[in-house]
Enzyme design. Sequence first.
Site, PDB file in Angstrom:
ATOM      1  N   ARG A   3     -77.639  46.713  11.039  1.00 60.92           N
ATOM      2  CA  ARG A   3     -77.883  45.191  10.496  1.00 60.92           C
ATOM      3  C   ARG A   3     -76.765  45.137   9.018  1.00 60.92           C
ATOM      4  O   ARG A   3     -77.068  46.179   8.169  1.00 60.92           O
ATOM      5  CB  ARG A   3     -79.493  46.110  10.289  1.00 60.92           C
ATOM      6  CG  ARG A   3     -79.808  45.469  11.640  1.00 60.92           C
ATOM      7  CD  ARG A   3     -81.474  46.144  11.809  1.00 60.92           C
ATOM      8  NE  ARG A   3     -82.069  46.539  11.020  1.00 60.92           N
ATOM      9  CZ  ARG A   3     -81.588  47.123   9.964  1.00 60.92           C
ATOM     10  NH1 ARG A   3     -82.229  45.727   8.752  1.00 60.92           N
ATOM     11  NH2 ARG A   3     -82.676  48.408   9.569  1.00 60.92           N
ATOM     12  N   TYR A  51     -73.600  43.949  17.216  1.00 59.17           N
ATOM     13  CA  TYR A  51     -74.737  45.008  16.679  1.00 59.17           C
ATOM     14  C   TYR A  51     -76.510  45.067  17.014  1.00 59.17           C
ATOM     15  O   TYR A  51     -76.576  43.606  16.908  1.00 59.17           O
ATOM     16  CB  TYR A  51     -74.206  44.947  15.697  1.00 59.17           C
ATOM     17  CG  TYR A  51     -75.172  47.040  14.872  1.00 59.17           C
ATOM     18  CD1 TYR A  51     -75.491  48.280  15.870  1.00 59.17           C
ATOM     19  CD2 TYR A  51     -77.280  46.384  14.596  1.00 59.17           C
ATOM     20  CE1 TYR A  51     -76.493  48.989  15.288  1.00 59.17           C
ATOM     21  CE2 TYR A  51     -77.896  46.840  14.463  1.00 59.17           C
ATOM     22  CZ  TYR A  51     -77.683  48.666  14.657  1.00 59.17           C
ATOM     23  OH  TYR A  51     -78.528  49.780  14.521  1.00 59.17           O
ATOM     24  N   LYS A  61     -85.164  43.188  16.608  1.00 52.62           N
ATOM     25  CA  LYS A  61     -85.611  42.470  15.060  1.00 52.62           C
ATOM     26  C   LYS A  61     -86.112  40.833  14.819  1.00 52.62           C
ATOM     27  O   LYS A  61     -87.173  41.017  14.817  1.00 52.62           O
ATOM     28  CB  LYS A  61     -85.144  42.763  14.391  1.00 52.62           C
ATOM     29  CG  LYS A  61     -84.540  44.463  14.943  1.00 52.62           C
ATOM     30  CD  LYS A  61     -85.750  45.455  14.022  1.00 52.62           C
ATOM     31  CE  LYS A  61     -85.028  46.829  14.030  1.00 52.62           C
ATOM     32  NZ  LYS A  61     -86.108  47.999  14.330  1.00 52.62           N
ATOM     33  N   HIS A 106     -93.779  47.712  12.035  1.00 53.62           N
ATOM     34  CA  HIS A 106     -92.453  47.937  12.652  1.00 53.62           C
ATOM     35  C   HIS A 106     -92.590  49.321  13.417  1.00 53.62           C
ATOM     36  O   HIS A 106     -92.279  50.277  11.972  1.00 53.62           O
ATOM     37  CB  HIS A 106     -90.870  47.854  11.178  1.00 53.62           C
ATOM     38  CG  HIS A 106     -89.648  48.658  11.886  1.00 53.62           C
ATOM     39  ND1 HIS A 106     -89.003  49.252  10.497  1.00 53.62           N
ATOM     40  CD2 HIS A 106     -89.457  49.330  12.629  1.00 53.62           C
ATOM     41  CE1 HIS A 106     -87.440  49.589  11.176  1.00 53.62           C
ATOM     42  NE2 HIS A 106     -88.366  49.829  12.471  1.00 53.62           N
ATOM     43  N   SER A 126     -86.003  52.635   9.571  1.00 50.21           N
ATOM     44  CA  SER A 126     -84.828  52.859  10.567  1.00 50.21           C
ATOM     45  C   SER A 126     -84.325  54.192  10.135  1.00 50.21           C
ATOM     46  O   SER A 126     -84.350  54.365   9.051  1.00 50.21           O
ATOM     47  CB  SER A 126     -83.810  51.441  10.666  1.00 50.21           C
ATOM     48  OG  SER A 126     -84.255  50.415  10.439  1.00 50.21           O
ATOM     49  N   CYS A 158     -85.460  57.044  10.629  1.00 51.76           N
ATOM     50  CA  CYS A 158     -86.411  57.925   9.536  1.00 51.76           C
ATOM     51  C   CYS A 158     -87.662  58.654  10.614  1.00 51.76           C
ATOM     52  O   CYS A 158     -88.378  58.994   9.422  1.00 51.76           O
ATOM     53  CB  CYS A 158     -87.164  57.248   8.599  1.00 51.76           C
ATOM     54  SG  CYS A 158     -85.942  56.860   7.030  1.00 51.76           S
ATOM     55  N   ASP A 193     -89.879  51.685  18.910  1.00 55.41           N
ATOM     56  CA  ASP A 193     -90.022  50.783  17.534  1.00 55.41           C
ATOM     57  C   ASP A 193     -91.202  49.669  16.788  1.00 55.41           C
ATOM     58  O   ASP A 193     -90.625  49.305  15.830  1.00 55.41           O
ATOM     59  CB  ASP A 193     -88.315  50.726  17.718  1.00 55.41           C
ATOM     60  CG  ASP A 193     -87.626  49.869  16.113  1.00 55.41           C
ATOM     61  OD1 ASP A 193     -88.072  50.982  16.030  1.00 55.41           O
ATOM     62  OD2 ASP A 193     -87.472  48.684  16.522  1.00 55.41           O
ATOM     63  N   ARG A 251     -75.542  54.288  18.918  1.00 54.71           N
ATOM     64  CA  ARG A 251     -77.172  54.822  19.352  1.00 54.71           C
ATOM     65  C   ARG A 251     -77.328  54.886  20.575  1.00 54.71           C
ATOM     66  O   ARG A 251     -75.463  54.724  21.556  1.00 54.71           O
ATOM     67  CB  ARG A 251     -77.205  53.331  19.108  1.00 54.71           C
ATOM     68  CG  ARG A 251     -77.613  52.392  17.565  1.00 54.71           C
ATOM     69  CD  ARG A 251     -79.184  52.802  16.808  1.00 54.71           C
ATOM     70  NE  ARG A 251     -79.295  52.679  16.219  1.00 54.71           N
ATOM     71  CZ  ARG A 251     -80.599  52.755  15.534  1.00 54.71           C
ATOM     72  NH1 ARG A 251     -81.090  52.399  16.185  1.00 54.71           N
ATOM     73  NH2 ARG A 251     -81.072  52.596  13.526  1.00 54.71           N
TER      74      ARG A 251
HETATM   75  P1  GDP Z   1     -85.810  56.244  13.437  1.00 58.41           P
HETATM   76  O1  GDP Z   1     -84.328  55.056  13.862  1.00 58.41           O
HETATM   77  O2  GDP Z   1     -86.959  55.924  12.517  1.00 58.41           O
HETATM   78  O3  GDP Z   1     -86.394  56.182  15.433  1.00 58.41           O
HETATM   79  O4  GDP Z   1     -85.430  57.176  13.629  1.00 58.41           O
HETATM   80  P2  GDP Z   1     -85.155  58.368  14.886  1.00 58.41           P
HETATM   81  O5  GDP Z   1     -86.082  59.414  15.203  1.00 58.41           O
HETATM   82  O6  GDP Z   1     -83.928  58.361  15.417  1.00 58.41           O
HETATM   83  O7  GDP Z   1     -84.597  59.858  13.751  1.00 58.41           O
HETATM   84  C1  GDP Z   1     -83.086  59.448  13.086  1.00 58.41           C
HETATM   85  C2  GDP Z   1     -82.758  60.679  12.112  1.00 58.41           C
HETATM   86  O8  GDP Z   1     -83.464  62.005  11.231  1.00 58.41           O
HETATM   87  C3  GDP Z   1     -82.007  61.892  13.319  1.00 58.41           C
HETATM   88  O9  GDP Z   1     -80.844  61.548  13.367  1.00 58.41           O
HETATM   89  C4  GDP Z   1     -83.650  62.908  13.880  1.00 58.41           C
HETATM   90  O10 GDP Z   1     -82.741  63.476  13.954  1.00 58.41           O
HETATM   91  C5  GDP Z   1     -84.050  62.090  12.336  1.00 58.41           C
HETATM   92  N1  GDP Z   1     -85.467  63.312  12.478  1.00 58.41           N
HETATM   93  C6  GDP Z   1     -86.065  62.211  13.334  1.00 58.41           C
HETATM   94  N2  GDP Z   1     -87.189  63.314  12.827  1.00 58.41           N
HETATM   95  C7  GDP Z   1     -87.242  64.273  12.343  1.00 58.41           C
HETATM   96  C8  GDP Z   1     -87.821  65.167  11.177  1.00 58.41           C
HETATM   97  O11 GDP Z   1     -89.014  65.346  11.782  1.00 58.41           O
HETATM   98  N3  GDP Z   1     -87.756  65.953  10.605  1.00 58.41           N
HETATM   99  C9  GDP Z   1     -85.936  65.707  10.028  1.00 58.41           C
HETATM  100  N4  GDP Z   1     -85.759  66.973   9.139  1.00 58.41           N
HETATM  101  N5  GDP Z   1     -85.106  65.522  10.505  1.00 58.41           N
HETATM  102  C10 GDP Z   1     -86.036  64.265  11.607  1.00 58.41           C
HETATM  103  P1  PGA Z   2     -84.374  51.717  14.466  1.00 64.16           P
HETATM  104  O1  PGA Z   2     -83.947  50.844  15.258  1.00 64.16           O
HETATM  105  O2  PGA Z   2     -85.648  51.894  13.542  1.00 64.16           O
HETATM  106  O3  PGA Z   2     -84.760  53.036  15.700  1.00 64.16           O
HETATM  107  O4  PGA Z   2     -83.447  52.071  13.511  1.00 64.16           O
HETATM  108  C1  PGA Z   2     -83.117  50.105  14.798  1.00 64.16           C
HETATM  109  C2  PGA Z   2     -83.135  49.534  13.414  1.00 64.16           C
HETATM  110  O5  PGA Z   2     -84.399  49.839  12.202  1.00 64.16           O
HETATM  111  O6  PGA Z   2     -81.868  48.939  12.918  1.00 64.16           O
HETATM  112 MN    MN Z   3     -86.489  50.060  13.918  1.00 64.89          MN
HETATM  113 MN    MN Z   4     -85.549  54.642  16.728  1.00 63.51          MN
END
Ligand code: GDP
Ligand code: PGA
Ligand code: MN
Ligand code: MN
Length: 579
Positions: A70, A198, A207, A227, A249, A251, A278, A366
Amino acid sequence: MSSKLEALQRWVDEVAALTRPAKIHWCDGSDAEYQQLVQHMLQTGDLIELNQQTHPGCYLHRSSPSDVARVEHLTFVCTKEQDDAGPNNHWMAPPDAHAKIDALFDGCMEGRTMYVIPYCMGPIDSPLARCGVEITDSPYVVANMRTMTRMGAAAQARIEREGTFVKGLHSTGELDPERRFIMHFPEELTIKSYGSGYGGNALLGKKCHALRIASYQAKSEGWLAEHMLIVGIENPQGETHYVAAAFPSACGKTNLAMLIPPEGYRKDGWKVWTVGDDICWMRPGADGRLYAINPEAGYFGVAPGTSDATNPNALSTIARDTIFTNVAVTADNQPWWEGLPGTPVTDWQGRPYDPANGPAAHPNSRFTVSAKQCPTWSPRAEDAQGVPVSAIVFGGRRPSLIPLVFEAKDWKHGVLVGAAMGSETTAAATGAVGVLRRDSMAMKPFAGYHYGDYFRHWLSFDKPGAKLPKIFHVNWFRKGDDGRFMWPGFGDNLRVLQWMIDRVEGRVEGDQTPIGTLPKANELKLDDLGLDRATVDALLHVDNAGWSTELAAIGEYLDSFGSRMPNELHAEQQRVAKA
Ligand code: GDP
Ligand code: PGA
Ligand code: MN
Ligand code: MN
């Protein structure tokens, strides 16, 4: 095909007159249509076939190397009054914004097909769902929108019945970052996006519509567009609590939404149900509780870090019928990213893998996949009325200070906790990574209006008769002196969710502290985890000196929103600072 709805047909005609495509295709969302798109993209090179023995129906898309995330600096909220967009958004006057971006759209589809994509965000028969139409010249966008939304004939029928829809116009353009804008006109229910393919910039249902435009609509209609993931936690007695959690994002939303319980929990009969990963739309029900739907139908998830150790559910979800974007590939043409076993031979840009060039998969690579392929997919994701929310969770990447979990005193305190959220930036947006910034409710890039008004809207849910969820804050990302994460995270996060549910049910009392309620050490089930006592104590410690600095910073942050910041939040910050 065409539309019976005059407003829709007229808009499609206008866009065609501006962009001058060779052909117009109205998407019906059928399998046959999807297969034709895939075949077409295999020919043009937009898609590359992956190993069909190991990954049936899986394809790889390599984006332009300058179009991988983004672009917050090129994303605008264009309200008539600048102040309505708030200091949290970039703003342009609507006439200027239209003129600027329409000049880019002028003739941009010459020789190409223009796709008209009717879509519905949310279960097609849900009163909480909202529809839109995206016009794009990108078959990749069409294929992704088919997975991420309820796209096609049924959505078009609902639009023709309701007579309203969000208009989204997209072109990949030249993929030149100098000719790239993502513009939102909330007062016109219109989105215009040029120059990026993207996901977050181009799949306009996600989004742009489901967060920026929807948050604006939600304010006047009395609901929330957030979110947040939505996950159901079923205990051994068969009771399910739904938890909605906002993390910025990259996290941990997708991971928490599909977590696998630790072994002991599995043996005892705990189950996890994935409703969304999400985005969450919530509104109060007749009983005063908040009810949530996931407006999306698929996951657009971060690939790196997804492995058998961290998220076996995600791995089995993406074993078939998945579009991968910017991952690496192995010698036998399987998708690969950092965290998986095996070795990459080709990197995300299609070059022979060389560690000197950085990671093999782009850090923001992704997968796009249908939500129903997840082994823990909850059938309640199709529930037109949504699921009742027991707890709301805020969190981010905080290497220090913020404890593993704490509970806000009440709704007002919870809104402050959400507003005060901070997190280190990630590869999901262009720019520096690992810089701590405030990201209130994980909506900094997505709130379609002034944050002061947004916090006021949140506060307004606290009214007589409301049975609001408890609000918590978590931090899975505390680091020790050795620079490593102190908390194991992933499946073990269920231990923290269990404590929250115990609090909701009044089964544990916790310790009152100035920042909120923390678990007593024996209220968290950690016995089979092998964490040493010092680590647990550190994770649950409230550092008073550190917090007074933090609260002063939060106070300054609230001040930065000027007179639209509700006084109640200032007062709440004062209350906690003095506690
Ligand atoms: P989203 O973008 O908020 O959906 O985040 P994701 O679930 O895809 O996670 C983003 C990154 O954070 C990935 O590389 C995960 O492996 C890592 N991650 C997710 N949950 C945890 C956690 O509980 N602990 C740690 N250390 N890393 C995490
Ligand atoms: P994410 O979604 O929160 O899973 O990273 C995409 C974004 O927020 O750009
Ligand atoms: Mn998101
Ligand atoms: Mn995600």
